[in-house]
Design an enzyme around this catalytic site. Structure first.
Site, PDB file in Angstrom:
ATOM      1  N   LYS A 258       0.873  -1.173   0.000  1.00 54.39           N
ATOM      2  CA  LYS A 258       0.000   0.000   0.000  1.00 54.39           C
ATOM      3  C   LYS A 258       0.908   1.220   0.000  1.00 54.39           C
ATOM      4  O   LYS A 258       1.378   1.676   1.032  1.00 54.39           O
ATOM      5  CB  LYS A 258      -0.906   0.002   1.231  1.00 54.39           C
ATOM      6  CG  LYS A 258      -2.251   0.751   1.032  1.00 54.39           C
ATOM      7  CD  LYS A 258      -2.137   2.216   0.700  1.00 54.39           C
ATOM      8  CE  LYS A 258      -1.832   3.051   1.936  1.00 54.39           C
ATOM      9  NZ  LYS A 258      -1.836   4.538   1.595  1.00 54.39           N
TER      10      LYS A 258
ATOM     11  N   GLU B 204      10.583  16.297  14.189  1.00 53.90           N
ATOM     12  CA  GLU B 204      10.940  16.109  12.781  1.00 53.90           C
ATOM     13  C   GLU B 204      10.112  17.040  11.904  1.00 53.90           C
ATOM     14  O   GLU B 204       8.889  17.016  11.930  1.00 53.90           O
ATOM     15  CB  GLU B 204      10.708  14.659  12.365  1.00 53.90           C
ATOM     16  CG  GLU B 204      11.187  14.366  10.962  1.00 53.90           C
ATOM     17  CD  GLU B 204      11.005  12.910  10.567  1.00 53.90           C
ATOM     18  OE1 GLU B 204      11.948  12.332   9.994  1.00 53.90           O
ATOM     19  OE2 GLU B 204       9.922  12.355  10.840  1.00 53.90           O
TER      20      GLU B 204
ATOM     21  N   GLU C  34      10.159   1.655  10.314  1.00 56.16           N
ATOM     22  CA  GLU C  34      11.258   2.582  10.043  1.00 56.16           C
ATOM     23  C   GLU C  34      10.647   3.968  10.091  1.00 56.16           C
ATOM     24  O   GLU C  34       9.902   4.367   9.199  1.00 56.16           O
ATOM     25  CB  GLU C  34      11.879   2.271   8.669  1.00 56.16           C
ATOM     26  CG  GLU C  34      13.289   2.817   8.519  1.00 56.16           C
ATOM     27  CD  GLU C  34      13.292   4.240   8.004  1.00 56.16           C
ATOM     28  OE1 GLU C  34      13.361   5.146   8.854  1.00 56.16           O
ATOM     29  OE2 GLU C  34      13.224   4.439   6.798  1.00 56.16           O
TER      30      GLU C  34
ATOM     31  N   CYS D 138      14.160  10.477   6.031  1.00 58.05           N
ATOM     32  CA  CYS D 138      14.090  10.143   7.452  1.00 58.05           C
ATOM     33  C   CYS D 138      15.443  10.306   8.124  1.00 58.05           C
ATOM     34  O   CYS D 138      15.525  10.585   9.316  1.00 58.05           O
ATOM     35  CB  CYS D 138      13.567   8.726   7.635  1.00 58.05           C
ATOM     36  SG  CYS D 138      14.501   7.493   6.703  1.00 58.05           S
TER      37      CYS D 138
END
Length: 500
Positions: free
Chosen positions: A183, A393, A258, A292
């Site tokens: 997905k 972040e 992750e 990331c």
């Protein structure tokens, strides 16, 4: 008088059981080009019914189809064949990724040309999964350990490097003998839909790899919660990862996550300044900060802080924003309109918290950038580690600069974060280069480099940056279950009421 009509949007289809598949309910989503801000393609809007079809196809392929009877060596042959097809279609796949997420074409093409290595590596590893016999301490007993695939893997992947981060999951999962339902992000699904066709061309049996597209609540959640899915592999933000972890726990599914990072890039006074400046730029401004592993916290030793910052700002003033297909462009747009708004919000938060903006700090007004989702590369100095831009972040071209005096202070600042994905160290001191990585609580540490990945090198995070590892031999073990087998050579039980 003729009327001008908008060009028809390209349509792409899901891939279920080896065939093109429209959404059961007939819904479609538009995907927009970040450079123009305009829609260019349509993808199916899947719901739980589509997910169920895909999962059942994957389950059938795993339990009863040709894939279930295929030898590990034959799986490897298919993966090598797929690698060749990806290499032959690299240009097409790169074009689609650029149109979907706005990254530089030079980077996307480089990724597409590198992708075959994952399938070659894991294709070669497929028939190297060896069990072992143990010298069991029981008389007349023979014991061995075998490693078996889990079943159907649900892979939920992000928009920033769609194919690369999906292949990190697909290659080891398939080499281990699993089947997969992917997905992808609704913002960048097209390249995965195109890649799915190559699996069929390579000869993978129907149902081994399936792709459903749609929104998280409508397609992602049903995939996580489907009872026939044995494992979830997710790359994305921490909020989404937390929801997936909680949902998977209710059925005791295997999970790898992750997640995000707030990675420190540490520059010592003895570093090669020019190399470190380039490394800092690569760490945060390449890909418009949308990785990331972005080195979004720059820690500079106080004795060179001002000089280093001046050189960094000078170099970034020369950076060219524009069309990601133009080889002269250094920085493209951010990938989504929502992300643009988020980055601009964090810029205002930084100002309110007292950080000093020394570069950028606004939506780009440069020629050729006003129609898309461009943010000027932004640097804040005078940042303390308690500020939100040092702890949360942002996922955009925003760099927070902190100062430190000693190595001990640098380590303390670097580790003072809920994240632990990556870290960079810039130094000419060999002793520091050898000893400092052990002190940093991060899954990947680069010394005099940044943002380097390989199919050979495990990747993943400490703390809130995730669970599990991708790449390298460690990754294939994430998709296998060890099975312990005892064989009694002389079936005689002395006392059936006691543990033998």
């Amino acid at each position: 008088m003729t009327s001008k009509t908008a060009p028809a949007l390209e349509r792409f289809f899901m891939h279920v059981d080896g065939k093109d598949h429209e959404a059961v309910e007939g819904g479609w989503l538009e995907t927009k080009n970040p450079y123009t801000g305009k829609p260019w393609a349509r993808i199916p809007r899947a719901t739980a019914a589509d997910v169920d079809l895909a999962v059942r196809a994957a389950h059938e392929a795993f339990t009863a189809g040709p894939w279930s009877r295929m030898s590990a060596s034959d799986r490897g042959v298919l993966m090598f064949r797929l690698a060749d097809l990806i290499a032959a279609n690299a240009e097409r796949l790169a074009d689609l990724e650029v149109r979907d997420n706005g990254k530089l074409r030079v980077e996307m093409l480089g990724q597409m040309k590198y992708l075959p290595r994952w399938f070659q590596y894991y294709g070669g590893l497929a028939d190297k999964i060896e069990g072992h016999v143990t010298p069991i301490d029981k008389a007349n007993m023979f014991h061995y350990v075998a490693y078996e695939p889990l079943g159907v893997v649900g892979a939920i992947t992000p928009w920033n490097s769609p194919l690369l981060l999906t292949v990190w999951k697909l290659a080891p999962a398939l080499a281990a003998g699993n089947t997969v339902v992917v997905k992808p992000s609704e913002f960048a699904s097209v390249s995965m839909l195109e890649l799915a066709k190559l699996f069929t061309q390579a000869g993978f049996p129907p149902g081994v790899v399936n792709v459903v597209t749609g929104l998280g609540q409508e397609a992602g959640e049903p995939l996580v919660e489907h009872p026939l899915v044995a494992r979830i592999a997710f790359t994305g933000g921490n909020a989404g990862g937390r929801r997936i972890y909680e949902a998977a726990a209710r059925q005791f599914k295997r999970v790898s996550l992750e997640l995000g990072g707030k990675s420190p890039n540490i520059v010592f006074a003895d570093a090669d300044i020019e190399a470190a400046v380039k490394g800092v730029i690569s760490g945060i401004f390449a890909a418009s900060g949308q990785t990331c592993m972005a080195g979004s916290r720059l820690l500079v030793q106080a004795s060179i802080h001002d000089r280093f910052l001046d050189r960094l700002v000078e170099r970034m003033r020369q950076a060219r924003l524009g069309d990601p297909n133009d080889p002269e462009t250094d920085i493209g747009p951010v990938a989504t309109e929502q992300q643009l708004a988020k980055v601009l919000d964090y810029i205002e938060i930084a100002r309110r918290d007292g950080a000093r903006c020394v570069l950028g700090g606004e939506r780009s007004a440069r020629s050729g950038c006003t129609q898309g989702w461009f943010v000027e590369p932004t640097i804040f100095a005078g940042v303390t580690n308690g500020m939100r831009i040092a702890r949360e972040e942002v996922f955009g071209p925003l760099l927070s600069v902190l100062s430190f005096e000693t190595e001990e202070e640098a380590v303390a600042l670097a580790n003072d974060t809920p994240f632990g994905l990556a870290a960079g160290v810039w130094t000419s001191d060999l002793g520091r280069a050898m000893t400092l990585p052990k002190k940093l609580k991060a899954g990947t540490v680069w010394v005099n480099a940044y943002r380097v990945v390989s199919y050979l090198a495990p990747f993943g995070g400490f703390k809130e940056s995730g669970i599990g590892r991708e790449n390298g031999q460690a990754a294939i073990m994430e998709y296998l279950e060890p099975k312990s087998v005892f064989i009694n050579a002389k079936p005689a039980i002395a006392n059936p009421f006691t543990l033998q």
